[in-house]
Write an enzyme that holds these catalytic residues in place. Sequence first.
Site, PDB file in Angstrom:
ATOM      1  N   GLU A 242       0.834  -1.212   0.000  1.00  0.00           N
ATOM      2  CA  GLU A 242       0.000   0.000   0.000  1.00  0.00           C
ATOM      3  C   GLU A 242       0.866   1.258   0.000  1.00  0.00           C
ATOM      4  O   GLU A 242       0.638   2.185  -0.779  1.00  0.00           O
ATOM      5  CB  GLU A 242      -0.920   0.018   1.221  1.00  0.00           C
ATOM      6  CG  GLU A 242      -1.984  -1.070   1.236  1.00  0.00           C
ATOM      7  CD  GLU A 242      -3.037  -0.896   0.158  1.00  0.00           C
ATOM      8  OE1 GLU A 242      -3.155   0.210  -0.411  1.00  0.00           O
ATOM      9  OE2 GLU A 242      -3.744  -1.880  -0.128  1.00  0.00           O
ATOM     10  N   THR A 243       1.862   1.284   0.867  1.00  0.00           N
ATOM     11  CA  THR A 243       2.694   2.483   0.974  1.00  0.00           C
ATOM     12  C   THR A 243       3.669   2.570  -0.193  1.00  0.00           C
ATOM     13  O   THR A 243       3.813   3.639  -0.807  1.00  0.00           O
ATOM     14  CB  THR A 243       3.478   2.479   2.308  1.00  0.00           C
ATOM     15  OG1 THR A 243       2.581   2.112   3.355  1.00  0.00           O
ATOM     16  CG2 THR A 243       4.060   3.841   2.594  1.00  0.00           C
TER      17      THR A 243
ATOM     18  N   ARG B  16      10.093  -9.465  -4.612  1.00  0.00           N
ATOM     19  CA  ARG B  16      10.143 -10.913  -4.837  1.00  0.00           C
ATOM     20  C   ARG B  16       9.404 -11.345  -6.088  1.00  0.00           C
ATOM     21  O   ARG B  16       9.412 -12.505  -6.454  1.00  0.00           O
ATOM     22  CB  ARG B  16       9.562 -11.651  -3.633  1.00  0.00           C
ATOM     23  CG  ARG B  16       8.129 -11.328  -3.331  1.00  0.00           C
ATOM     24  CD  ARG B  16       7.604 -12.288  -2.265  1.00  0.00           C
ATOM     25  NE  ARG B  16       6.425 -11.749  -1.591  1.00  0.00           N
ATOM     26  CZ  ARG B  16       5.770 -12.409  -0.658  1.00  0.00           C
ATOM     27  NH1 ARG B  16       6.156 -13.608  -0.299  1.00  0.00           N
ATOM     28  NH2 ARG B  16       4.713 -11.860  -0.092  1.00  0.00           N
ATOM     29  N   ARG B  17       8.713 -10.410  -6.724  1.00  0.00           N
ATOM     30  CA  ARG B  17       7.999 -10.754  -7.956  1.00  0.00           C
ATOM     31  C   ARG B  17       7.953  -9.531  -8.855  1.00  0.00           C
ATOM     32  O   ARG B  17       8.068  -8.392  -8.385  1.00  0.00           O
ATOM     33  CB  ARG B  17       6.584 -11.251  -7.633  1.00  0.00           C
ATOM     34  CG  ARG B  17       5.745 -10.222  -6.916  1.00  0.00           C
ATOM     35  CD  ARG B  17       4.529 -10.840  -6.263  1.00  0.00           C
ATOM     36  NE  ARG B  17       3.820  -9.857  -5.466  1.00  0.00           N
ATOM     37  CZ  ARG B  17       2.816  -9.114  -5.914  1.00  0.00           C
ATOM     38  NH1 ARG B  17       2.387  -9.259  -7.159  1.00  0.00           N
ATOM     39  NH2 ARG B  17       2.231  -8.233  -5.134  1.00  0.00           N
TER      40      ARG B  17
ATOM     41  N   LEU C 198       8.892  -2.378   3.181  1.00  0.00           N
ATOM     42  CA  LEU C 198       8.653  -3.810   3.270  1.00  0.00           C
ATOM     43  C   LEU C 198       7.990  -4.136   4.597  1.00  0.00           C
ATOM     44  O   LEU C 198       8.236  -3.464   5.591  1.00  0.00           O
ATOM     45  CB  LEU C 198      10.032  -4.491   3.216  1.00  0.00           C
ATOM     46  CG  LEU C 198      10.145  -5.887   2.651  1.00  0.00           C
ATOM     47  CD1 LEU C 198       9.810  -5.886   1.173  1.00  0.00           C
ATOM     48  CD2 LEU C 198      11.573  -6.381   2.850  1.00  0.00           C
TER      49      LEU C 198
ATOM     50  N   TYR D  47       5.661  -6.748  17.797  1.00  0.00           N
ATOM     51  CA  TYR D  47       5.622  -5.805  16.676  1.00  0.00           C
ATOM     52  C   TYR D  47       6.481  -4.567  16.948  1.00  0.00           C
ATOM     53  O   TYR D  47       7.339  -4.207  16.154  1.00  0.00           O
ATOM     54  CB  TYR D  47       4.169  -5.399  16.398  1.00  0.00           C
ATOM     55  CG  TYR D  47       4.007  -4.444  15.239  1.00  0.00           C
ATOM     56  CD1 TYR D  47       4.015  -4.913  13.923  1.00  0.00           C
ATOM     57  CD2 TYR D  47       3.850  -3.071  15.446  1.00  0.00           C
ATOM     58  CE1 TYR D  47       3.873  -4.041  12.856  1.00  0.00           C
ATOM     59  CE2 TYR D  47       3.710  -2.192  14.385  1.00  0.00           C
ATOM     60  CZ  TYR D  47       3.713  -2.675  13.093  1.00  0.00           C
ATOM     61  OH  TYR D  47       3.583  -1.808  12.036  1.00  0.00           O
TER      62      TYR D  47
ATOM     63  N   LYS E 135      10.203  -3.501  15.323  1.00  0.00           N
ATOM     64  CA  LYS E 135      10.371  -2.194  14.662  1.00  0.00           C
ATOM     65  C   LYS E 135      11.511  -1.413  15.306  1.00  0.00           C
ATOM     66  O   LYS E 135      12.298  -0.759  14.626  1.00  0.00           O
ATOM     67  CB  LYS E 135       9.064  -1.383  14.720  1.00  0.00           C
ATOM     68  CG  LYS E 135       7.909  -1.994  13.920  1.00  0.00           C
ATOM     69  CD  LYS E 135       8.190  -2.010  12.441  1.00  0.00           C
ATOM     70  CE  LYS E 135       7.122  -2.773  11.666  1.00  0.00           C
ATOM     71  NZ  LYS E 135       7.529  -3.002  10.266  1.00  0.00           N
TER      72      LYS E 135
ATOM     73  N   LEU F 152      -2.038   3.345   9.212  1.00  0.00           N
ATOM     74  CA  LEU F 152      -2.065   3.863   7.844  1.00  0.00           C
ATOM     75  C   LEU F 152      -3.486   3.810   7.291  1.00  0.00           C
ATOM     76  O   LEU F 152      -4.118   2.752   7.298  1.00  0.00           O
ATOM     77  CB  LEU F 152      -1.138   3.029   6.953  1.00  0.00           C
ATOM     78  CG  LEU F 152       0.333   3.018   7.359  1.00  0.00           C
ATOM     79  CD1 LEU F 152       1.111   2.032   6.504  1.00  0.00           C
ATOM     80  CD2 LEU F 152       0.922   4.414   7.251  1.00  0.00           C
TER      81      LEU F 152
END
Length: 275
Positions: free
Chosen positions: A62-63, A85-86, A125, A176, A180, A203
């Site tokens: 999204e970001t 990765r793709r 990421l 979490y 971070k 977000l």
Amino acid sequence: MPGPAVLSAAATALVAALLLLRREDAGPGRGPSMAVTEALPKLREDFRMQNKSVFILGASGETGRALLKEMLEQSLFSKVTLIGRRKLTFGGEAYKNVNQEVVDFEKLDDYASAFQGHDVGFCCLGTTRKKAGAEGFVRVDRDYVLKSAELAKAGGCKHFNLLSAIGADKSSNFLYLRVKGEIEAGVEELKFDRYSVFRPGVLLCDRQESRPAEWLFRKFFGSLPESWASGYSVPVVTVVRAMLNNAVQSSDKKMELLDNKAIHDLGKADGSLKP
Ligand SMILES: NC(=O)c1ccc[n+]([C@@H]2O[C@H](COP(=O)([O-])OP(=O)(O)OC[C@H]3O[C@@H](n4cnc5c(N)ncnc54)[C@H](OP(=O)(O)O)[C@@H]3O)[C@@H](O)[C@H]2O)c1
Ligand SMILES: *[C@@H]1O[C@H](CO)[C@@H](O)[C@H](O)[C@H]1NC(C)=O
């Protein structure tokens, strides 16, 4: 028995409630200085003239996607590379010169060349515990990010931008927030010429996948006065504009920490951009 989605929503709500108590997180930002607002067009122009190259990690998220769109609209960089990765497909003329490096994050050392020659890097990421499990979350949000930052530094990156989160704290009891905090500190040790950390609240975006906890949040914020909601949430577009408005300004600080308030102020500094 409530389902896992409800439990995860409740857990997230609890974390948020605790975060709300940490008022220092919403502390004073830089303020939407008039000087910055007026200077932005010139800053952007000067920045463009430097023909810088950039990479984005997490450009499918999204970001990351919003960041890519915004930096192309502002034509800030001479070369834009997505590392992921793709391979992604984009519609639209603006995207036709975007380079893509597809890498295996489990064997990043084999892809060191993908990280070479970028002046600026943005890392958006991340995964969630729900998607990847606790171990998978740490693997992506800490290990992949740190290894990428190492390779970027070795590859000549001068300015690394990390999307972290409100409340990041390496001594937190919450996985979490601890992860971070650890990644923020880990990247700092790499000693980039310039290192910018962004700590947004929840977000706000129209997420493509469903995340009940975030949905609940948005309903909740939506019912609060704007001035309250903006203390612990921020639209994705404001985050990416803050990142870019920051990047085009030179800084004599090696490390910058932008909290949710500073992100609001800097991301909205330029009223001339489309909403
Ligand atoms: N959501 C919030 O409210 C919030 C608040 C504060 C901070 N943050 C942080 O902000 C960051 C970005 O959030 P977001 O909502 O924009 O992220 P998002 O939409 O979930 O996108 C995550 C990105 O990471 C990539 N990724 C995930 N797992 C991967 C894996 N195993 N291997 C390789 N790439 C992987 C995704 O690639 P694929 O498309 O290939 O999966 C995607 O590009 C995260 O670190 C998050 O913790 C989020
Ligand atoms: C940037 O590119 C333009 C056009 O290609 C060129 O005229 C200019 O000299 C370059 N600037 C720098 C700082 O390399």
